[in-house]
Scaffold this motif. Structure first.
Motif, PDB file in Angstrom:
ATOM      1  N   VAL A 191       0.841  -1.203   0.000  1.00 24.59           N
ATOM      2  CA  VAL A 191       0.000   0.000   0.000  1.00 24.59           C
ATOM      3  C   VAL A 191       0.874   1.249   0.000  1.00 24.59           C
ATOM      4  N   ALA A 192       1.884   1.246   0.857  1.00 30.96           N
ATOM      5  CA  ALA A 192       2.770   2.424   0.934  1.00 30.96           C
ATOM      6  C   ALA A 192       3.488   2.650  -0.395  1.00 30.96           C
ATOM      7  N   ASP A 193       3.956   1.564  -1.012  1.00 24.76           N
ATOM      8  CA  ASP A 193       4.665   1.705  -2.301  1.00 24.76           C
ATOM      9  C   ASP A 193       3.727   2.247  -3.378  1.00 24.76           C
ATOM     10  N   LEU A 194       2.510   1.751  -3.401  1.00 23.62           N
ATOM     11  CA  LEU A 194       1.547   2.235  -4.398  1.00 23.62           C
ATOM     12  C   LEU A 194       1.233   3.714  -4.168  1.00 23.62           C
ATOM     13  N   LEU A 195       1.083   4.105  -2.916  1.00 20.04           N
ATOM     14  CA  LEU A 195       0.801   5.524  -2.619  1.00 20.04           C
ATOM     15  C   LEU A 195       1.981   6.399  -3.028  1.00 20.04           C
ATOM     16  N   GLU A 196       3.184   5.895  -2.789  1.00 19.23           N
ATOM     17  CA  GLU A 196       4.372   6.682  -3.138  1.00 19.23           C
ATOM     18  C   GLU A 196       4.436   6.904  -4.649  1.00 19.23           C
ATOM     19  N   TRP A 197       4.246   5.832  -5.384  1.00 18.94           N
ATOM     20  CA  TRP A 197       4.272   5.948  -6.849  1.00 18.94           C
ATOM     21  C   TRP A 197       3.162   6.880  -7.343  1.00 18.94           C
ATOM     22  N   ALA A 198       1.977   6.713  -6.783  1.00 11.86           N
ATOM     23  CA  ALA A 198       0.841   7.537  -7.217  1.00 11.86           C
ATOM     24  C   ALA A 198       1.110   9.014  -6.930  1.00 11.86           C
ATOM     25  N   GLY A 199       1.681   9.286  -5.759  1.00 10.16           N
ATOM     26  CA  GLY A 199       1.984  10.673  -5.413  1.00 10.16           C
ATOM     27  C   GLY A 199       2.989  11.289  -6.381  1.00 10.16           C
ATOM     28  N   GLU A 200       4.021  10.522  -6.690  1.00  9.30           N
ATOM     29  CA  GLU A 200       5.043  11.018  -7.629  1.00  9.30           C
ATOM     30  C   GLU A 200       4.450  11.298  -9.004  1.00  9.30           C
ATOM     31  N   GLN A 201       3.508  10.447  -9.413  1.00 12.66           N
ATOM     32  CA  GLN A 201       2.996  10.507 -10.782  1.00 12.66           C
ATOM     33  C   GLN A 201       1.702  11.310 -10.912  1.00 12.66           C
ATOM     34  N   GLY A 202       1.159  11.775  -9.777  1.00 13.75           N
ATOM     35  CA  GLY A 202      -0.122  12.480  -9.855  1.00 13.75           C
ATOM     36  C   GLY A 202      -1.274  11.558 -10.246  1.00 13.75           C
ATOM     37  N   VAL A 203      -1.220  10.324  -9.781  1.00 17.76           N
ATOM     38  CA  VAL A 203      -2.279   9.346 -10.060  1.00 17.76           C
ATOM     39  C   VAL A 203      -3.240   9.315  -8.872  1.00 17.76           C
ATOM     40  N   ALA A 204      -4.513   9.518  -9.136  1.00 18.36           N
ATOM     41  CA  ALA A 204      -5.504   9.459  -8.063  1.00 18.36           C
ATOM     42  C   ALA A 204      -5.653   8.017  -7.575  1.00 18.36           C
ATOM     43  N   VAL A 205      -5.773   7.849  -6.258  1.00 17.06           N
ATOM     44  CA  VAL A 205      -5.931   6.522  -5.658  1.00 17.06           C
ATOM     45  C   VAL A 205      -7.302   6.464  -4.990  1.00 17.06           C
ATOM     46  N   VAL A 206      -8.157   5.600  -5.505  1.00 15.70           N
ATOM     47  CA  VAL A 206      -9.510   5.463  -4.962  1.00 15.70           C
ATOM     48  C   VAL A 206      -9.588   4.138  -4.211  1.00 15.70           C
ATOM     49  N   PRO A 207      -9.624   4.182  -2.872  1.00 16.03           N
ATOM     50  CA  PRO A 207      -9.687   2.926  -2.115  1.00 16.03           C
ATOM     51  C   PRO A 207     -11.002   2.187  -2.396  1.00 16.03           C
ATOM     52  N   TYR A 208     -10.912   0.863  -2.453  1.00 12.75           N
ATOM     53  CA  TYR A 208     -12.057   0.039  -2.832  1.00 12.75           C
ATOM     54  C   TYR A 208     -12.103  -1.174  -1.915  1.00 12.75           C
ATOM     55  N   GLY A 243      -2.236  15.263  -2.851  1.00 17.52           N
ATOM     56  CA  GLY A 243      -3.673  15.280  -3.134  1.00 17.52           C
ATOM     57  C   GLY A 243      -4.145  14.134  -4.010  1.00 17.52           C
ATOM     58  N   VAL A 244      -3.639  12.934  -3.747  1.00 17.58           N
ATOM     59  CA  VAL A 244      -4.028  11.798  -4.589  1.00 17.58           C
ATOM     60  C   VAL A 244      -5.031  10.861  -3.915  1.00 17.58           C
ATOM     61  N   LEU A 245      -5.271  11.032  -2.604  1.00 16.96           N
ATOM     62  CA  LEU A 245      -6.119  10.082  -1.883  1.00 16.96           C
ATOM     63  C   LEU A 245      -7.597  10.396  -2.091  1.00 16.96           C
ATOM     64  N   ASN A 246      -8.286   9.519  -2.781  1.00 20.68           N
ATOM     65  CA  ASN A 246      -9.737   9.612  -3.021  1.00 20.68           C
ATOM     66  C   ASN A 246     -10.188  11.061  -3.238  1.00 20.68           C
ATOM     67  N   PRO A 247      -9.660  11.692  -4.267  1.00 29.89           N
ATOM     68  CA  PRO A 247      -9.932  13.129  -4.463  1.00 29.89           C
ATOM     69  C   PRO A 247     -11.427  13.399  -4.630  1.00 29.89           C
ATOM     70  N   GLY A 248     -11.903  14.402  -3.944  1.00 29.56           N
ATOM     71  CA  GLY A 248     -13.299  14.803  -4.098  1.00 29.56           C
ATOM     72  C   GLY A 248     -14.222  14.333  -2.991  1.00 29.56           C
ATOM     73  N   VAL A 249     -13.852  13.284  -2.241  1.00 26.06           N
ATOM     74  CA  VAL A 249     -14.689  12.946  -1.085  1.00 26.06           C
ATOM     75  C   VAL A 249     -14.346  13.903   0.057  1.00 26.06           C
ATOM     76  N   LEU A 250     -15.352  14.314   0.787  1.00 30.92           N
ATOM     77  CA  LEU A 250     -15.235  15.199   1.960  1.00 30.92           C
ATOM     78  C   LEU A 250     -14.710  16.592   1.616  1.00 30.92           C
ATOM     79  N   LEU A 251     -13.698  16.670   0.743  1.00 33.65           N
ATOM     80  CA  LEU A 251     -13.067  17.949   0.409  1.00 33.65           C
ATOM     81  C   LEU A 251     -12.882  18.025  -1.095  1.00 33.65           C
ATOM     82  N   ASP A 252     -12.772  19.232  -1.614  1.00 29.83           N
ATOM     83  CA  ASP A 252     -12.474  19.384  -3.032  1.00 29.83           C
ATOM     84  C   ASP A 252     -11.079  18.845  -3.337  1.00 29.83           C
ATOM     85  N   ALA A 253     -10.937  18.357  -4.547  1.00 28.13           N
ATOM     86  CA  ALA A 253      -9.639  17.800  -4.960  1.00 28.13           C
ATOM     87  C   ALA A 253      -8.603  18.923  -4.987  1.00 28.13           C
TER      88      ALA A 253
END
Lengths: 533, 533
Positions: A113-130, A523-533
């Motif tokens: 999970v940490a590795d995926l978040l790190e990569w997503a953060g570097e690349q600007g990839v949104a991560v939507v937990p499921y 700003g990659v964690l489930n953008p748009g829930v609770l707060l604006d992206a």
């Protein structure tokens, strides 16, 4: 990249609708149901097919080290595109699903999970937990275009019960476990979480925690929050675990910030949960009321006693008719007690006294001619079947949705009246047909109650989701006017954002925004829930 | 500037010790108590006098608009310098109180609070919120020198019950109200908050909320948190009020971030509180145990039942002897039930079964030869008198302090053993005399319990606070080793910071720091509690 994860059962989950694909009503059943709702189609819409969707190549490619965790299989991507709200089902049936994620990841550890978040953060990839994908508020659907790509982070491979403390009645459980698997693994220990939301089969511990799910109990500890002893959370800014404590007064509760954070602040990967002995003693009863206001007074009296029924469900006349609990226009109050400690007959008898004093009539058959326990069982079967029936009606072009709220007792009668009349009027205006707007109280408290509304209306051919959006806007305004929460236990997601933003106190909004920026700087964690992206 | 606020009663609060100045033990009583503790003084230390303190001119002057709210009266300043921990009392007795604030403000409205915060932020003046001043963890004492001046923000003038909702059993109450005044104003409505901490007479609603105080109930809803329906919070970045809701699943609970925030994030100025009908039915019983482990097993069984006793207090042999509950080396479990709904005799009988099955002996006298209700009453009187006796012993140069924690059941036996032996050994080393280390369980949960320790030791003449600091460091290390919380219900303040920082999960620490910086950009709100200034 990896193949799509192998299913763990021989049954196949529906990619577009509720639950198991083989449990959907067939065409004949759909037609029969549709005939009951004015303004629906003559024939059911065809089952939507993934092959008919235009699914492009993924907009991002994970590095080789992460590739074994990630798939771009179109079926996996399509089935992770949306939750299971009516508007999700309606859009799928009309071939307009939400944004399909580019990739689906199945991490197997916190490190993954940490590795995926790190990569997503570097690349600007949104991560939507499921988790189980049962969100009915747009919680698992990416919207907008502020990110380079979208990764659905499916936690279903992290589904172990890691440790059981029988003396302390607790277990350390990974977040991706589904309800039935969790109970199966606790049963040999004589223990149970007793968290049975309607989505029980298709939702996960992590989802329950991240959305502050409502569970089994109608009174007292109604919410998963109270059963969380310790959480482990992985965030882009680091991971942490709260201590296992029965209670603590050391600062604001660290867990309570992540309970209900809907994936916006971090990924809950495991939790120590408080369990219970399985109940040996049960008893239930039903009381009928000619006047709904009498029933409200009665259920308030029960809620303000210290009897704590496990079940305390008040059905209005429409809801009672729909579920078969009464057919004479009565409202029905169903009371149920359970205990692992002692027989509950005395508590049931005391609890029934208040409703009788408020004009109720004891119904020894539980409301349907069968003994009360059978009535409860029948209600439970109907309850679990309901989302499948909704999807059958959706195939007939109907608009079928539920929403729930909570308010203090002083506001309950006018709130329920206004929802009924204003949503009913809006439905008639939107569709040209009368609509059904029913209400039940699912949870009651000494200071208020949680009304749960069911809306069934004809649609506008091809435009069913837009009709629901119109009705929902009306409903939200009624709730806001009465200062009733936008959600008692379905979470905020993206669908409830307008009302959530109006309801949330400004100092908390500032604090939440600051916490988000600190824990999720890209700003990659489930953008748009609770707060604006 | 204003005169010191007029006292609201003819009795005078002690500026240096617990409670009312006229309730302190006299010199003869102090000598008699001191004779029981090896290593104490022959004569009591003199009562400290404000006139002997060197109190300089205030380092800041409020603008004319705020002057009516603010006083620099030396007596007001001295009495707001510290809380009421043993180390506060010991320092006062030795003429070394903590930093005396420059000013004391008595705001009368949210507007006043906001104006004071704005001025303090502009001027770099630290604002230390002050309710009843009963903190035992350095929660109301400024430390360090990072601020130009220190303002004690005393909320006692905001003490009204603004509204009562009898049907919904709730009341809107200003934060500065003391316990007895609150109950007095609720009594005519037949309602009660039933929050009775040991500090009840001298602590406020706002203080209870800001510190997540433990209250009346030994099981179930043990903490003020569960009784808070809505909070109003004034911060330097703006004010906000959460909606009155019986329950809500809309995002992380906004109130739970401010509950336990100890004045570091904002000032809680009023709250809607959940109330109860006053109980009509009560019953209690005591059970004696020859072996403490049997008592632990018994109390765990009661905690894991669904009987929910209001009182479930286990006294170890030393604590039972000290309070007069037993004199034969037995541990004593006191169980009490209360209800506004129905008689509680059956629940009491069921609850007593488990202790008897675990080797207990029913004691129909409640442990002291009197009927159980009288025993409970006697215990309660002794409980409320205890802090005064502590101050009497402090005048004899003794070290007398309590601390409390909570841990899961698997850790409880070794935790209690290790605190007893290691703190006892440390006391002997520090003072050359044996010390008393007693334990009681004050609150119990299905998954653990809250042990409360009392330490009574001889001191080192003139150095009593340093002795306590040494013992406390040992105690903190035992707690940390057993992953027992640094506080169950006394809060963190400044005294527990070392352990709190070690215990708090890092993602929450980051979020809390970010929230603090967003809400308190000038860093003036109670600097040093929870976070570094």
């Amino acid at each position: 990249m990896a193949e799509a994860a192998a299913p763990r059962t021989h049954r196949t989950r529906s990619w577009w609708g509720w639950g198991w694909a083989d449990a959907h009503p067939d065409d004949a059943e759909c037609v029969a149901m549709g005939a009951l709702v004015p303004g629906t189609l003559a024939r059911p819409l065809p089952l939507p097919r993934i092959a008919d969707l235009r699914i492009g190549p993924p907009a991002a490619t994970p590095p080789a080290a992460l590739a074994p965790l990630v798939t771009d299989d179109p079926a996996a991507r399509a089935s992770h595109a949306m939750g299971k709200a009516f508007r999700d089902v309606a859009r799928a049936l009309r071939g307009r699903p939400g944004r399909i994620p580019d990739l689906v990841a199945h991490p197997r550890s916190d490190r993954d999970v940490a590795d995926l978040l790190e990569w997503a953060g570097e690349q600007g990839v949104a991560v939507v937990p499921y988790g189980g994908g049962s969100s009915v508020v747009g919680g698992v659907e990416y919207r907008g275009d502020a990110h380079r790509a979208v990764l659905s982070l499916d936690l279903s491979a992290m589904d172990a019960v890691l440790e059981v403390d029988t003396a302390g009645r607790s277990a350390l459980v990974q977040a991706g476990i589904l309800g039935p698997a969790l109970e199966d693994r606790l049963r040999p220990h004589g223990l149970t979480l007793r968290h049975f939301p309607q989505s029980f089969e298709f939702s996960t511990l992590g989802g329950w925690l991240a959305t502050r799910a409502g569970g089994h109990y109608a009174t007292g500890r109604t919410r998963i929050d109270d059963f969380a002893q310790s959480l482990r959370v992985v965030t882009p800014a680091g991971a942490g675990t709260s201590w296992r404590l029965p209670s603590s007064g050391a600062g604001p509760s660290p867990d309570r910030l992540f309970l209900g954070s809907e994936g916006a602040l971090g990924i809950i990967t495991q939790a120590w949960m408080r369990l219970q002995e399985r109940p040996h003693h049960k008893a239930s009863a039903a009381v009928a009321f000619a006047r709904f206001q009498d029933a409200l007074d009665a259920v308030r009296a029960v809620a303000q006693s210290d009897l704590l029924p496990a079940n305390c469900r008040l059905l209005d006349a429409g809801e009672a008719a729909l579920s078969g609990a009464s057919h004479d226009g009565s409202a029905v109050l169903v009371l149920g007690f359970e205990s692992a400690t002692a027989p509950v007959g005395d508590r049931l008898a005391l609890a029934v006294d208040a409703p009788l004093a408020h004009g109720g009539t004891a119904d020894p058959t539980g409301g349907d001619g069968a003994p009360p326990d059978a009535a409860v069982g029948a209600w439970r079967s109907a309850f679990l079947r309901m989302p499948y029936l909704r999807d059958g009606l959706a195939r007939m072009g109907a608009v079928v949705e539920t929403f729930e709220t909570a308010a203090t007792w002083d506001r309950i009668p006018a709130l329920i009246d206004d929802v009924r009349s204003e949503v009913g009027a809006a439905a008639r205006k939107a569709t040209g047909h009368p609509a059904l707007v029913n209400c039940r109280l699912t949870h009651v408290y000494p200071d208020g109650a949680a009304p749960y509304f069911t809306v069934i209306a004809g649609g506008r051919d091809g435009d069913e989701d837009a009709v629901w959006d119109e009705l929902k806007a009306v409903a939200e305004d009624v709730l806001h006017r009465h200062r009733a929460t936008i959600t008692h236990h379905h979470a905020v997601g993206r669908d409830h954002r307008r009302s959530y933003d109006r309801q949330r106190p400004e100092p908390f909004a500032l604090a939440l925004r600051a916490a988000k920026d600190a824990l999720d700087p890209h700003g990659v964690l489930n953008p748009g829930v609770l707060l604006d992206a």
